[in-house]
Design a protein around this motif. Structure first.
Motif, PDB file in Angstrom:
ATOM      1  N   VAL A   1      -2.702  -3.851   9.369  1.00  0.00           N
ATOM      2  CA  VAL A   1      -2.123  -2.776   8.564  1.00  0.00           C
ATOM      3  C   VAL A   1      -0.812  -2.382   9.227  1.00  0.00           C
ATOM      4  O   VAL A   1      -0.795  -1.871  10.350  1.00  0.00           O
ATOM      5  CB  VAL A   1      -3.053  -1.548   8.481  1.00  0.00           C
ATOM      6  CG1 VAL A   1      -2.362  -0.409   7.724  1.00  0.00           C
ATOM      7  CG2 VAL A   1      -4.366  -1.910   7.796  1.00  0.00           C
TER       8      VAL A   1
ATOM      9  N   GLU B   1      -7.207  -1.671   0.767  1.00  0.00           N
ATOM     10  CA  GLU B   1      -6.933  -2.085   2.144  1.00  0.00           C
ATOM     11  C   GLU B   1      -8.220  -2.533   2.845  1.00  0.00           C
ATOM     12  O   GLU B   1      -8.243  -3.560   3.539  1.00  0.00           O
ATOM     13  CB  GLU B   1      -6.321  -0.921   2.932  1.00  0.00           C
ATOM     14  CG  GLU B   1      -4.919  -0.524   2.521  1.00  0.00           C
ATOM     15  CD  GLU B   1      -4.378   0.623   3.356  1.00  0.00           C
ATOM     16  OE1 GLU B   1      -3.216   0.995   3.158  1.00  0.00           O
ATOM     17  OE2 GLU B   1      -5.126   1.152   4.212  1.00  0.00           O
TER      18      GLU B   1
ATOM     19  N   GLN C   1      -9.181  -6.039   4.748  1.00  0.00           N
ATOM     20  CA  GLN C   1      -9.575  -6.026   6.149  1.00  0.00           C
ATOM     21  C   GLN C   1     -10.950  -6.671   6.331  1.00  0.00           C
ATOM     22  O   GLN C   1     -11.176  -7.436   7.269  1.00  0.00           O
ATOM     23  CB  GLN C   1      -9.582  -4.589   6.676  1.00  0.00           C
ATOM     24  CG  GLN C   1      -8.189  -3.999   6.843  1.00  0.00           C
ATOM     25  CD  GLN C   1      -8.240  -2.543   7.273  1.00  0.00           C
ATOM     26  OE1 GLN C   1      -8.887  -1.714   6.637  1.00  0.00           O
ATOM     27  NE2 GLN C   1      -7.571  -2.227   8.372  1.00  0.00           N
TER      28      GLN C   1
ATOM     29  N   MET D   1      -1.462  -5.926   5.111  1.00  0.00           N
ATOM     30  CA  MET D   1      -1.190  -4.738   4.302  1.00  0.00           C
ATOM     31  C   MET D   1       0.027  -4.013   4.861  1.00  0.00           C
ATOM     32  O   MET D   1       0.172  -3.917   6.090  1.00  0.00           O
ATOM     33  CB  MET D   1      -2.389  -3.784   4.330  1.00  0.00           C
ATOM     34  CG  MET D   1      -3.611  -4.316   3.602  1.00  0.00           C
ATOM     35  SD  MET D   1      -5.113  -4.195   4.605  1.00  0.00           S
ATOM     36  CE  MET D   1      -5.017  -5.659   5.611  1.00  0.00           C
TER      37      MET D   1
ATOM     38  N   SER E   1       0.836  -1.198   0.000  1.00  0.00           N
ATOM     39  CA  SER E   1       0.000   0.000   0.000  1.00  0.00           C
ATOM     40  C   SER E   1       0.873   1.250   0.000  1.00  0.00           C
ATOM     41  O   SER E   1       2.083   1.172  -0.245  1.00  0.00           O
ATOM     42  CB  SER E   1      -0.942  -0.025   1.207  1.00  0.00           C
ATOM     43  OG  SER E   1      -1.939   0.981   1.080  1.00  0.00           O
TER      44      SER E   1
ATOM     45  N   ARG F   1       2.054  -0.365   4.527  1.00  0.00           N
ATOM     46  CA  ARG F   1       1.902   1.004   4.018  1.00  0.00           C
ATOM     47  C   ARG F   1       3.209   1.779   4.229  1.00  0.00           C
ATOM     48  O   ARG F   1       3.761   1.794   5.323  1.00  0.00           O
ATOM     49  CB  ARG F   1       0.767   1.690   4.780  1.00  0.00           C
ATOM     50  CG  ARG F   1       0.334   3.035   4.251  1.00  0.00           C
ATOM     51  CD  ARG F   1      -0.666   3.656   5.213  1.00  0.00           C
ATOM     52  NE  ARG F   1      -1.933   2.919   5.250  1.00  0.00           N
ATOM     53  CZ  ARG F   1      -2.820   3.024   6.233  1.00  0.00           C
ATOM     54  NH1 ARG F   1      -2.571   3.785   7.274  1.00  0.00           N
ATOM     55  NH2 ARG F   1      -3.951   2.335   6.185  1.00  0.00           N
TER      56      ARG F   1
ATOM     57  N   ARG G   1      -6.669   2.898  -0.475  1.00  0.00           N
ATOM     58  CA  ARG G   1      -7.328   2.696   0.814  1.00  0.00           C
ATOM     59  C   ARG G   1      -8.521   1.751   0.660  1.00  0.00           C
ATOM     60  O   ARG G   1      -8.775   0.908   1.527  1.00  0.00           O
ATOM     61  CB  ARG G   1      -7.791   4.039   1.391  1.00  0.00           C
ATOM     62  CG  ARG G   1      -8.557   3.924   2.710  1.00  0.00           C
ATOM     63  CD  ARG G   1      -7.769   3.177   3.769  1.00  0.00           C
ATOM     64  NE  ARG G   1      -8.559   2.934   4.981  1.00  0.00           N
ATOM     65  CZ  ARG G   1      -8.388   1.926   5.818  1.00  0.00           C
ATOM     66  NH1 ARG G   1      -7.430   1.039   5.585  1.00  0.00           N
ATOM     67  NH2 ARG G   1      -9.141   1.777   6.875  1.00  0.00           N
TER      68      ARG G   1
END
Length: 652
Positions: A522, A442, A446, A462, A423, A464, A439
């Motif tokens: 994340v 993501e 999730q 994920m 990401s 980032r 997003r």
């Protein structure tokens, strides 16, 4: 006369050069033996009787030994001092064999001291002849004219920072080249100051202005390959005030792997400007999802995808599948990886499979996963260029949102163990379509991870992070290109800041973070301190040996111009949507706890988004993105014009 003879000799075929050297050594063998007798007897010696046989045998013994030890394979004009050791070995072996032949021949009356004198004479004649030829053919002074001499005259004077073994080897290599002429060393060790290495004096940094003025030095070459990034950054800052082009030699790892040689100099690695050293990776995390497993990388030909592939190969997977939409990018990374496999010990058994395809084609991905029994997927395929995505929002939706959805569903159906999404920090409170789609991607993973009705065996994670140095679309190669053209260097806004990380470090952290995930995690990478883009541009100009042209310096060479923020661009990027973040076992990896949408609700929104994308209804697309992505606030006035223009073009 000397120049013409030197060029004539250099231009001869290799066999003729070898013949000339052999002829010279035949003469030296006879001359050395005659001189040994003359020195021992104290008169000009004249052979008599059986002694004539010794003069015939001497070259017959010497030449084969010299051939065997490689004296005729060396390129004379590039021969180094250490080649004298080979000459000593060759002449010593010859002297020993000659002594044995003399002993077995039964020739009497030869003084015993003739043998060591013969050895010493032969060593001096052969060694000095090579060194003289090296000086003569290599342009021992500046009186050469034309051809090679023109190149010598046009060499740029350079100072080498670092008088260690790397610096000495660099100076030696550059001395044979056509571009640079080393004129001095600079070193921090005060004990070395005023001493000389290979004829070059070592100075302190305080003498750099003197060297620039006296020798018109145009470049300074960093020869500190083993120094930490923090130390290199410190050195670069010390050199910035001087009007010289700062370059560096490659790192020791590249030299050791044979990728680059000592004589290659390059622009200063912008990673050195960050001044941050990589953290030693956790080997257990690196190997967890890769070693002995079947791994697939989507977007394998991209900046991040290709680096992931390079690092994965080093971790000994059972098989690596390259999934890529671009035919040329797939060809390029496949060729590079196959080359790496030939150079990496124990990697010949690793299978590399190249697959052309789109991540939006879920059936094809599922077939690939089932066919090869894929266990780990690194999903790097995405459209990431902010202005380009703003002009083509529909394609970004298909690739970034539905491509991630289809790939995730294929992974679930094929019972893939681990799925890691690459990401971006632009997914946090995005002002552009690219960030909003990432997003959304993501949120899909999730939601799938937390779906109470379906307990999937696939673990979704994920990772980032911000900008990576040298990636496609990165500001660094753009600045280099603009500086090479003579400017102007374009900066969107003087206030704009960005986080930066090297591609290898980011890829390594992605692999480690992926191994930490429990499902729906994340992870956010520690990007260090943000960099002001204007400061980066100024440093790159200074390190190129140029001056910035502005009101205070109207005679400068490179101007910096401000173009204004691009469509959807922010002054600064964030890595966290909220403040709920926790540490992990790795100091550069954090775990974020953020808002999640239930799969039952998200599934309906995906259906609406798919219909809007099929209908090219850009206003509806933006509305769905705004409903789903927390903090999505497009730059309305600019966005409205862009989206309406896209709709007009699509609808005719």
């Amino acid at each position: 006369m000397r120049s013409r003879l030197a060029h004539w000799f250099i231009g001869l075929p290799r066999k003729k050069k070898a013949f000339i050297l052999i002829s010279a050594d035949v003469l030296f063998a006879v001359l050395a033996l005659w001189a040994a007798f003359s020195l021992r007897l104290g008169v000009l010696y004249a052979p008599k009787g059986d002694e004539w046989y010794l003069f015939a045998v001497a070259p017959v013994l010497a030449v084969p030994i010299f051939v065997k030890l490689g004296l005729y394979r060396a390129i004379i004009r590039y021969i180094e001092i250490r080649a004298l050791w080979t000459i000593i070995q060759a002449t010593t072996l010859y002297a020993l064999v000659f002594a044995f032949v003399l002993y077995e021949s039964g020739i009497y009356g030869v003084p015993r001291t003739v043998l060591p004198l013969n050895w010493l004479n032969m060593m001096v004649l052969v060694g000095s002849s090579r060194l003289f030829a090296r000086w003569w053919l290599g342009g021992g002074d500046s009186r050469f004219s034309g051809g090679r001499s023109a190149a010598v005259c046009c060499k740029r004077n350079v100072v080498i920072y670092g008088a260690g073994s790397a610096g000495v080897q660099l100076a030696s290599a550059l001395g044979h080249g056509r571009e640079f002429r080393p004129i001095a060393f600079i070193d921090d060790d005060s004990a070395l100051h005023k001493s000389k290495v290979n004829g070059l004096r070592i100075y302190p940094l305080s003498s750099l202005s003197y060297l620039i003025e006296r020798y018109q030095a145009s470049d300074i070459l960093l020869a500190v390959p083993s120094a930490s990034r923090a130390r290199r950054n410190e050195i670069i800052r010390l050199l910035e005030p001087y009007s010289v082009h700062v370059r560096s030699m490659p790192g020791l790892s590249d030299i050791a792997q044979g990728k680059i040689t000592f004589d290659v100099v390059q622009e200063v690695d912008v990673a050195d400007l960050l001044g941050r050293d990589s953290v030693v990776p956790d080997q257990s995390l690196l190997h967890a999802n890769i070693a002995g497993k079947v791994v697939m990388v989507t977007g394998a030909g991209g900046s991040i995808g290709s680096e992931l592939c390079r690092q994965i190969i080093q971790l000994q997977p059972k098989m690596l599948i390259l999934f890529e939409l671009s035919e040329f990018a797939l060809y390029a990374i496949e060729k590079e990886l196959n080359y790496l496999l030939t150079k990496t010990k124990g990697s010949k058994e690793i299978g590399v499979i190249s697959v052309l395809g789109s991540v939006a084609n879920g059936d094809r991905i599922e077939k690939v996963c089932n066919t090869f029994k894929v266990q780990t997927i690194y999903h790097a395929a995405a459209y990431k260029h902010v202005p380009m995505v703003e002009k083509n929002p529909g394609e970004a939706i298909w690739n970034n949102v539905f491509g991630t959805l289809r790939t995730a569903q294929a992974a679930i159906n094929a019972k893939v163990e681990t799925f890691v999404l690459i990401s971006t920090d632009k997914a946090v409170r995005p002002t552009n379509t690219m960030g909003a789609t990432k997003r959304f991607a993501e949120l899909i993973l999730q939601a799938l991870s937390l779906d109470a009705e379906n307990k999937y065996s696939t673990r979704f994670t994920m990772v980032r992070f911000g900008n990576v140095l040298g990636s496609s679309g990165s500001v660094v190669p753009l600045f280099r290109e603009q500086i090479a053209r003579g400017g102007p260097v374009t900066v969107t806004d003087e206030r704009i800041i960005r986080y930066f990380m090297t591609i290898p470090e980011a890829s390594q952290l992605v692999i480690q973070a992926g191994a930490m995930g429990q499902g729906g995690d994340v992870f956010v990478l520690d990007m260090g301190e943000p960099i002001r883009i204007l400061d980066l541009a100024k440093r790159m100009i200074h390190l190129s040996g140029l001056e910035i042209k502005d009101n205070d310096h109207p005679a400068g060479e490179i101007e910096i111009s401000f173009t204004g923020l691009r469509h959807g661009e922010k002054l600064y990027e964030e890595l966290l949507i909220g403040d709920n973040v926790s540490e992990t076992s790795h100091k550069r990896i954090m775990r974020a706890q953020e808002h999640v949408i239930a799969w039952s609700e998200l599934e309906k929104l995906l259906a609406t988004l798919e219909q809007a994308t099929n209908d090219d209804d850009f206003e509806r697309i933006r509305a769905v993105l705004a409903d789903v992505v927390v903090g999505f606030v497009p730059q309305c006035e600019i966005e409205d014009v862009l989206w309406k223009e896209n709709r007009r073009i699509v609808n005719g």
